[in-house]
Scaffold this motif. Structure first.
Motif, PDB file in Angstrom:
ATOM      1  N   ALA A   4      46.427  35.230  39.684  1.00  0.00           N
ATOM      2  CA  ALA A   4      45.139  34.534  39.695  1.00  0.00           C
ATOM      3  C   ALA A   4      44.728  34.290  41.128  1.00  0.00           C
ATOM      4  CB  ALA A   4      45.256  33.208  38.958  1.00  0.00           C
ATOM      5  N   THR A   5      43.427  34.406  41.369  1.00  0.00           N
ATOM      6  CA  THR A   5      42.831  34.054  42.650  1.00  0.00           C
ATOM      7  C   THR A   5      41.733  33.040  42.335  1.00  0.00           C
ATOM      8  OG1 THR A   5      41.089  35.732  42.627  1.00  0.00           O
ATOM      9  CG2 THR A   5      43.250  36.405  43.503  1.00  0.00           C
ATOM     10  N   PRO A   6      41.083  32.491  43.344  1.00  0.00           N
ATOM     11  CA  PRO A   6      40.019  31.527  43.039  1.00  0.00           C
ATOM     12  C   PRO A   6      38.900  32.101  42.167  1.00  0.00           C
ATOM     13  CG  PRO A   6      40.636  31.339  45.330  1.00  0.00           C
ATOM     14  CD  PRO A   6      41.368  32.533  44.777  1.00  0.00           C
ATOM     15  N   ASN A   7      38.710  33.428  42.183  1.00  0.00           N
ATOM     16  CA  ASN A   7      37.611  34.027  41.429  1.00  0.00           C
ATOM     17  C   ASN A   7      38.045  35.063  40.408  1.00  0.00           C
ATOM     18  OD1 ASN A   7      35.606  32.546  42.813  1.00  0.00           O
ATOM     19  ND2 ASN A   7      35.805  33.942  44.534  1.00  0.00           N
ATOM     20  N   SER A   8      39.340  35.142  40.083  1.00  0.00           N
ATOM     21  CA  SER A   8      39.761  36.153  39.117  1.00  0.00           C
ATOM     22  C   SER A   8      41.092  35.788  38.461  1.00  0.00           C
ATOM     23  CB  SER A   8      39.876  37.521  39.788  1.00  0.00           C
ATOM     24  OG  SER A   8      40.977  37.532  40.680  1.00  0.00           O
ATOM     25  N   LEU A   9      41.282  36.405  37.309  1.00  0.00           N
ATOM     26  CA  LEU A   9      42.547  36.308  36.585  1.00  0.00           C
ATOM     27  C   LEU A   9      42.870  37.698  36.083  1.00  0.00           C
ATOM     28  CD1 LEU A   9      44.816  34.606  35.215  1.00  0.00           C
ATOM     29  CD2 LEU A   9      43.305  34.474  33.230  1.00  0.00           C
ATOM     30  N   THR A  10      44.092  38.173  36.333  1.00  0.00           N
ATOM     31  CA  THR A  10      44.511  39.496  35.908  1.00  0.00           C
ATOM     32  C   THR A  10      45.783  39.369  35.087  1.00  0.00           C
ATOM     33  OG1 THR A  10      43.577  40.504  37.890  1.00  0.00           O
ATOM     34  CG2 THR A  10      45.231  41.781  36.712  1.00  0.00           C
ATOM     35  N   LEU A  11      45.755  39.952  33.890  1.00  0.00           N
ATOM     36  CA  LEU A  11      46.921  39.995  33.006  1.00  0.00           C
ATOM     37  C   LEU A  11      47.235  41.460  32.730  1.00  0.00           C
ATOM     38  CD1 LEU A  11      45.711  37.295  30.449  1.00  0.00           C
ATOM     39  CD2 LEU A  11      47.296  36.953  32.358  1.00  0.00           C
ATOM     40  N   ARG A  12      48.504  41.850  32.859  1.00  0.00           N
ATOM     41  CA  ARG A  12      48.907  43.245  32.660  1.00  0.00           C
ATOM     42  C   ARG A  12      50.125  43.322  31.756  1.00  0.00           C
ATOM     43  NH1 ARG A  12      48.608  42.550  37.889  1.00  0.00           N
ATOM     44  NH2 ARG A  12      50.843  42.732  38.147  1.00  0.00           N
ATOM     45  N   GLY A  13      50.168  44.362  30.949  1.00  0.00           N
ATOM     46  CA  GLY A  13      51.319  44.612  30.079  1.00  0.00           C
ATOM     47  C   GLY A  13      51.335  43.674  28.890  1.00  0.00           C
ATOM     48  N   ARG A  14      50.982  44.169  27.751  1.00  0.00           N
ATOM     49  CA  ARG A  14      50.929  43.373  26.519  1.00  0.00           C
ATOM     50  C   ARG A  14      50.131  42.079  26.735  1.00  0.00           C
ATOM     51  NH1 ARG A  14      56.817  42.581  24.571  1.00  0.00           N
ATOM     52  NH2 ARG A  14      57.066  42.017  26.737  1.00  0.00           N
ATOM     53  N   ALA A  15      48.983  42.222  27.404  1.00  0.00           N
ATOM     54  CA  ALA A  15      48.121  41.066  27.698  1.00  0.00           C
ATOM     55  C   ALA A  15      47.517  40.543  26.403  1.00  0.00           C
ATOM     56  CB  ALA A  15      47.031  41.466  28.680  1.00  0.00           C
ATOM     57  N   GLU A  16      47.498  39.231  26.296  1.00  0.00           N
ATOM     58  CA  GLU A  16      47.012  38.605  25.074  1.00  0.00           C
ATOM     59  C   GLU A  16      46.403  37.255  25.417  1.00  0.00           C
ATOM     60  OE1 GLU A  16      48.941  38.521  20.833  1.00  0.00           O
ATOM     61  OE2 GLU A  16      50.041  37.176  22.167  1.00  0.00           O
ATOM     62  N   VAL A  17      45.233  36.990  24.818  1.00  0.00           N
ATOM     63  CA  VAL A  17      44.566  35.712  24.996  1.00  0.00           C
ATOM     64  C   VAL A  17      44.246  35.208  23.594  1.00  0.00           C
ATOM     65  CG1 VAL A  17      42.613  34.527  26.043  1.00  0.00           C
ATOM     66  CG2 VAL A  17      43.567  36.529  27.157  1.00  0.00           C
ATOM     67  N   ILE A  18      44.603  33.943  23.306  1.00  0.00           N
ATOM     68  CA  ILE A  18      44.465  33.394  21.955  1.00  0.00           C
ATOM     69  C   ILE A  18      43.752  32.050  22.014  1.00  0.00           C
ATOM     70  CG2 ILE A  18      45.705  32.551  19.921  1.00  0.00           C
ATOM     71  CD1 ILE A  18      48.054  34.373  20.839  1.00  0.00           C
ATOM     72  N   GLN A  19      42.795  31.867  21.099  1.00  0.00           N
ATOM     73  CA  GLN A  19      42.197  30.554  20.874  1.00  0.00           C
ATOM     74  C   GLN A  19      41.998  30.427  19.371  1.00  0.00           C
ATOM     75  OE1 GLN A  19      38.234  29.610  22.286  1.00  0.00           O
ATOM     76  NE2 GLN A  19      38.835  27.484  22.523  1.00  0.00           N
ATOM     77  N   GLY A  20      42.598  29.404  18.804  1.00  0.00           N
ATOM     78  CA  GLY A  20      42.527  29.231  17.357  1.00  0.00           C
ATOM     79  C   GLY A  20      43.123  30.440  16.658  1.00  0.00           C
ATOM     80  N   GLN A  21      42.362  31.025  15.737  1.00  0.00           N
ATOM     81  CA  GLN A  21      42.838  32.190  15.007  1.00  0.00           C
ATOM     82  C   GLN A  21      42.293  33.497  15.570  1.00  0.00           C
ATOM     83  OE1 GLN A  21      41.873  31.479  10.896  1.00  0.00           O
ATOM     84  NE2 GLN A  21      43.453  29.944  10.666  1.00  0.00           N
TER      85      GLN A  21
END
Length: 164
Positions: free
Chosen positions: A45-62
């Motif tokens: 993460a930087t002040p202006n970005s977020l990078t996820l690599r390899g089986r990246a997953e973002v979850i909210q609720g269902q």
């Protein structure tokens, strides 16, 4: 970078997950409602970005967004662009959208999924090369693309057997 800034970027990238389901009038959770979690094999993460690599997953609720890589970028005023690439899946309790790449731009309320797009909702299936979803109006547009269908969209829909 403060943890608040990292969480703000992560929360904004979850705007994609807060979309209501296609063809359903239910109200989906909005940013700030419910816990937000994310994971990946690696990330930064930087002040202006977020990078996820390899089986990246973002979850909210269902709702869940999965991809080989998820990147969010923006400025101090908030997130401007979220990109998911490689084996992209957007999953809600009612449907699954699969494609090779997804781009969400909050400024124009559009999510664009490209590359052998497959949308399933129950037994119903629709395929094409490019899906555009407007998060404000909930309008969906599917376009054909190069591939086995010769640039055409295809769909199979099963009527409700309950008589309603």
């Amino acid at each position: 970078m403060t943890s608040t800034r990292v969480l703000t970027i992560a929360a904004a990238s979850l705007a994609l997950l807060a979309l209501p389901t296609m063809g359903d009038a239910q109200t989906a959770p909005r940013i700030g409602e419910g816990a937000i979690s994310y994971g990946a094999d690696a990330g930064e993460a930087t002040p202006n970005s977020l990078t996820l690599r390899g089986r990246a997953e973002v979850i909210q609720g269902q709702n869940r967004l999965r991809a080989d890589a998820i990147n969010g970028s923006g400025a101090d005023s908030g997130i401007e662009r979220i990109e998911a690439s490689g084996n992209v899946y957007f999953v809600t309790p009612d449907q699954t959208i699969r494609g090779d790449r997804a781009v969400y731009t909050p400024g124009d309320n559009l999510v664009v999924v490209t590359g052998d797009v497959i949308v399933t909702q129950g037994q119903n299936v629709m395929t094409g090369g490019r899906l555009t979803y407007n998060t404000e109006t909930q309008a969906v547009t599917m376009a054909g693309g190069a591939g086995s269908n010769g640039g055409r969209i295809r769909g199979v829909f099963y009527p409700d057997s309950s008589g309603n």
